[in-house]
Scaffold this motif. Structure first.
Motif, PDB file in Angstrom:
ATOM      1  N   ALA A  42      -7.633   4.960  -4.732  1.00  0.00           N
ATOM      2  CA  ALA A  42      -6.167   4.995  -4.713  1.00  0.00           C
ATOM      3  C   ALA A  42      -5.644   4.329  -3.441  1.00  0.00           C
ATOM      4  O   ALA A  42      -6.340   4.260  -2.422  1.00  0.00           O
ATOM      5  CB  ALA A  42      -5.691   6.438  -4.784  1.00  0.00           C
ATOM      6  N   MET A  43      -4.413   3.827  -3.508  1.00  0.00           N
ATOM      7  CA  MET A  43      -3.794   3.162  -2.335  1.00  0.00           C
ATOM      8  C   MET A  43      -3.497   4.203  -1.266  1.00  0.00           C
ATOM      9  O   MET A  43      -2.964   5.270  -1.547  1.00  0.00           O
ATOM     10  CB  MET A  43      -2.502   2.455  -2.756  1.00  0.00           C
ATOM     11  CG  MET A  43      -2.705   1.309  -3.742  1.00  0.00           C
ATOM     12  SD  MET A  43      -1.149   0.522  -4.217  1.00  0.00           S
ATOM     13  CE  MET A  43      -0.633  -0.138  -2.644  1.00  0.00           C
ATOM     14  N   THR A  44      -3.853   3.847  -0.070  1.00  0.00           N
ATOM     15  CA  THR A  44      -3.593   4.739   1.057  1.00  0.00           C
ATOM     16  C   THR A  44      -2.118   4.690   1.434  1.00  0.00           C
ATOM     17  O   THR A  44      -1.352   3.849   0.952  1.00  0.00           O
ATOM     18  CB  THR A  44      -4.460   4.353   2.252  1.00  0.00           C
ATOM     19  OG1 THR A  44      -4.110   3.002   2.641  1.00  0.00           O
ATOM     20  CG2 THR A  44      -5.943   4.412   1.889  1.00  0.00           C
ATOM     21  N   MET A  45      -1.701   5.635   2.316  1.00  0.00           N
ATOM     22  CA  MET A  45      -0.307   5.691   2.740  1.00  0.00           C
ATOM     23  C   MET A  45       0.090   4.443   3.522  1.00  0.00           C
ATOM     24  O   MET A  45       1.209   3.929   3.389  1.00  0.00           O
ATOM     25  CB  MET A  45      -0.081   6.947   3.595  1.00  0.00           C
ATOM     26  CG  MET A  45       1.369   7.166   3.982  1.00  0.00           C
ATOM     27  SD  MET A  45       2.441   7.330   2.532  1.00  0.00           S
ATOM     28  CE  MET A  45       1.810   8.875   1.863  1.00  0.00           C
ATOM     29  N   GLU A  46      -0.844   3.923   4.343  1.00  0.00           N
ATOM     30  CA  GLU A  46      -0.546   2.709   5.106  1.00  0.00           C
ATOM     31  C   GLU A  46      -0.345   1.517   4.179  1.00  0.00           C
ATOM     32  O   GLU A  46       0.554   0.680   4.390  1.00  0.00           O
ATOM     33  CB  GLU A  46      -1.663   2.409   6.110  1.00  0.00           C
ATOM     34  CG  GLU A  46      -1.735   3.360   7.302  1.00  0.00           C
ATOM     35  CD  GLU A  46      -2.332   4.704   6.902  1.00  0.00           C
ATOM     36  OE1 GLU A  46      -2.829   4.806   5.759  1.00  0.00           O
ATOM     37  OE2 GLU A  46      -2.269   5.650   7.730  1.00  0.00           O
ATOM     38  N   GLU A  47      -1.171   1.429   3.123  1.00  0.00           N
ATOM     39  CA  GLU A  47      -1.020   0.329   2.179  1.00  0.00           C
ATOM     40  C   GLU A  47       0.295   0.446   1.406  1.00  0.00           C
ATOM     41  O   GLU A  47       0.965  -0.560   1.128  1.00  0.00           O
ATOM     42  CB  GLU A  47      -2.195   0.322   1.204  1.00  0.00           C
ATOM     43  CG  GLU A  47      -3.527  -0.050   1.863  1.00  0.00           C
ATOM     44  CD  GLU A  47      -4.674   0.069   0.897  1.00  0.00           C
ATOM     45  OE1 GLU A  47      -5.765  -0.435   1.234  1.00  0.00           O
ATOM     46  OE2 GLU A  47      -4.484   0.652  -0.191  1.00  0.00           O
ATOM     47  N   ARG A  48       0.659   1.674   1.070  1.00  0.00           N
ATOM     48  CA  ARG A  48       1.934   1.863   0.386  1.00  0.00           C
ATOM     49  C   ARG A  48       3.111   1.472   1.288  1.00  0.00           C
ATOM     50  O   ARG A  48       4.085   0.858   0.843  1.00  0.00           O
ATOM     51  CB  ARG A  48       2.083   3.319  -0.053  1.00  0.00           C
ATOM     52  CG  ARG A  48       1.108   3.730  -1.154  1.00  0.00           C
ATOM     53  CD  ARG A  48       1.278   5.205  -1.507  1.00  0.00           C
ATOM     54  NE  ARG A  48       0.326   5.625  -2.517  1.00  0.00           N
ATOM     55  CZ  ARG A  48       0.522   5.503  -3.836  1.00  0.00           C
ATOM     56  NH1 ARG A  48       1.646   4.975  -4.289  1.00  0.00           N
ATOM     57  NH2 ARG A  48      -0.400   5.920  -4.693  1.00  0.00           N
ATOM     58  N   LYS A  49       3.047   1.852   2.581  1.00  0.00           N
ATOM     59  CA  LYS A  49       4.107   1.470   3.516  1.00  0.00           C
ATOM     60  C   LYS A  49       4.193  -0.040   3.672  1.00  0.00           C
ATOM     61  O   LYS A  49       5.283  -0.621   3.723  1.00  0.00           O
ATOM     62  CB  LYS A  49       3.862   2.129   4.870  1.00  0.00           C
ATOM     63  CG  LYS A  49       4.095   3.625   4.869  1.00  0.00           C
ATOM     64  CD  LYS A  49       3.866   4.190   6.271  1.00  0.00           C
ATOM     65  CE  LYS A  49       4.131   5.700   6.304  1.00  0.00           C
ATOM     66  NZ  LYS A  49       3.911   6.275   7.649  1.00  0.00           N
ATOM     67  N   ALA A  50       3.016  -0.685   3.764  1.00  0.00           N
ATOM     68  CA  ALA A  50       3.012  -2.145   3.893  1.00  0.00           C
ATOM     69  C   ALA A  50       3.616  -2.800   2.658  1.00  0.00           C
ATOM     70  O   ALA A  50       4.383  -3.767   2.751  1.00  0.00           O
ATOM     71  CB  ALA A  50       1.590  -2.643   4.133  1.00  0.00           C
ATOM     72  N   LYS A  51       3.260  -2.252   1.466  1.00  0.00           N
ATOM     73  CA  LYS A  51       3.822  -2.786   0.226  1.00  0.00           C
ATOM     74  C   LYS A  51       5.336  -2.577   0.174  1.00  0.00           C
ATOM     75  O   LYS A  51       6.092  -3.478  -0.236  1.00  0.00           O
ATOM     76  CB  LYS A  51       3.152  -2.084  -0.964  1.00  0.00           C
ATOM     77  CG  LYS A  51       3.490  -2.683  -2.319  1.00  0.00           C
ATOM     78  CD  LYS A  51       2.905  -4.059  -2.476  1.00  0.00           C
ATOM     79  CE  LYS A  51       3.144  -4.596  -3.873  1.00  0.00           C
ATOM     80  NZ  LYS A  51       2.610  -5.964  -4.047  1.00  0.00           N
ATOM     81  N   MET A  52       5.819  -1.418   0.614  1.00  0.00           N
ATOM     82  CA  MET A  52       7.256  -1.144   0.621  1.00  0.00           C
ATOM     83  C   MET A  52       7.997  -2.061   1.594  1.00  0.00           C
ATOM     84  O   MET A  52       9.074  -2.583   1.291  1.00  0.00           O
ATOM     85  CB  MET A  52       7.493   0.323   0.989  1.00  0.00           C
ATOM     86  CG  MET A  52       8.967   0.734   1.001  1.00  0.00           C
ATOM     87  SD  MET A  52       9.733   0.569  -0.624  1.00  0.00           S
ATOM     88  CE  MET A  52       8.875   1.879  -1.486  1.00  0.00           C
ATOM     89  N   GLN A  53       7.409  -2.289   2.776  1.00  0.00           N
ATOM     90  CA  GLN A  53       8.020  -3.196   3.733  1.00  0.00           C
ATOM     91  C   GLN A  53       8.084  -4.626   3.200  1.00  0.00           C
ATOM     92  O   GLN A  53       9.059  -5.349   3.407  1.00  0.00           O
ATOM     93  CB  GLN A  53       7.250  -3.154   5.050  1.00  0.00           C
ATOM     94  CG  GLN A  53       7.391  -1.848   5.806  1.00  0.00           C
ATOM     95  CD  GLN A  53       6.558  -1.832   7.081  1.00  0.00           C
ATOM     96  OE1 GLN A  53       5.862  -2.810   7.371  1.00  0.00           O
ATOM     97  NE2 GLN A  53       6.628  -0.724   7.833  1.00  0.00           N
TER      98      GLN A  53
END
Length: 297
Positions: A37-48
């Motif tokens: 699963a996508m980590t929180m950092e990857e999700r933040k990077a994707k959102m940014q």
């Protein structure tokens, strides 16, 4: 059974769609194939990354809107400028043609006006000459000027007046209001016509009351019996509000009144300082500000 896409359909796929498919494949590999699963950092990077795309697209849209607005304004200005140039060229051409024929340009231009238009123009010039005195004399003079200006903008209700005049003269309703002019109405009215709803002539008593009401004199006892319509009341209220708003925004600029500090001793010195400031203020503004702050060296 699912039909396979043809080569022509494959060529219609755009580059953006292919990029989106690649990103979906990468997300699928990251989520499904690897089983992570996508980590929180990857999700933040994707959102940014998505927010950055949204900001860039919004800025691009705003820039395009501003560009289109500027183009439309410039196009309107160009049309006005071209129209002015066309009128000027037409005037110059007519003037050149008239000079070749030995004719007077102004006289030829005046031939386009009718006698009624010329009389109206002369009345307008005479009225303007009578009111050319803009100085304040007294309150009565100012009130008279205001009254004359309001009368010029006043538009009487001829329809109501014609109805009252019909009743006062004993004519049928619609005799004066439909035909337009009173002279034609009086000559076109046929008293021998059979009476109907539109040709009902008022009686002698009604005619006498209407005449006394319309043509009042000093001996008349009728008073305060007029009931204006809602449109007339709204028109008066609108005129009063317009005058109040205009009086509130009015600010008279005096001839020798300058904004800021007084740096002159007489009128000649004021004009001289104004000329000096026109050429040297842009160089001495910082020095003068320093002197006022008390930090000058």
């Amino acid at each position: 059974m699912i039909d396979s896409p043809t080569p022509e359909e494959d060529e219609e796929v755009s580059e953006d769609d292919s990029v989106g498919i690649q990103e979906q494949n990468q997300d699928g590999d990251r989520n499904g194939n690897n089983g992570k699963a996508m980590t929180m950092e990857e999700r933040k990077a994707k959102m940014q990354q998505l927010r950055a795309k949204m900001r860039s697209s919004a800025l691009a849209n705003r820039a395009s809107v501003i560009e289109e607005s500027a183009k439309s304004k410039s196009a309107a200005r160009d049309l006005v400028r071209l129209e002015k140039q066309r009128r000027l060229a037409e005037t110059l051409r007519l003037r050149a043609d008239a000079e070749e024929r030995g004719e007077d340009v102004e006289r030829q231009k005046n031939w386009e006006w009718t006698i009624e238009e010329n009389e109206e123009w002369e009345k307008k010039l005479a009225r303007k000459a009578r009111r050319a005195d803009f100085e304040f004399h007294d309150d009565a003079h100012a009130a008279r000027r205001k009254y004359k200006k309001d009368v010029d903008k006043f538009k009487p209700d001829l329809e109501t007046y014609n109805r009252q005049k019909e009743a006062a003269m004993g004519l049928a309703p619609g005799t004066l209001s439909q035909s337009g002019t009173s002279a034609f109405s009086l000559t076109s009215f046929d008293p021998t016509q059979e009476s109907s709803s539109s040709q009902m002539v008022p009686t002698a008593h009604q005619q006498q009351v209407a005449a006394e009401s319309l043509y009042r004199d000093a001996n008349s006892l009728l008073y305060a019996d007029n009931k204006p319509s809602d449109e007339a009341i709204d028109r008066v209220i609108g005129k009063i509000n317009q005058d109040l708003d205009k009086r509130r925004k009015f600010s008279r600029k005096r001839a020798n009144e300058d904004s800021g500090d007084i740096t002159y001793i007489n009128e000649k010195n004021r004009i001289f300082n104004k000329k000096i400031a026109r050429y040297f203020d842009k160089y001495t503004a910082e020095i003068r500000a320093s002197f006022e702050r008390g930090t000058a060296l």
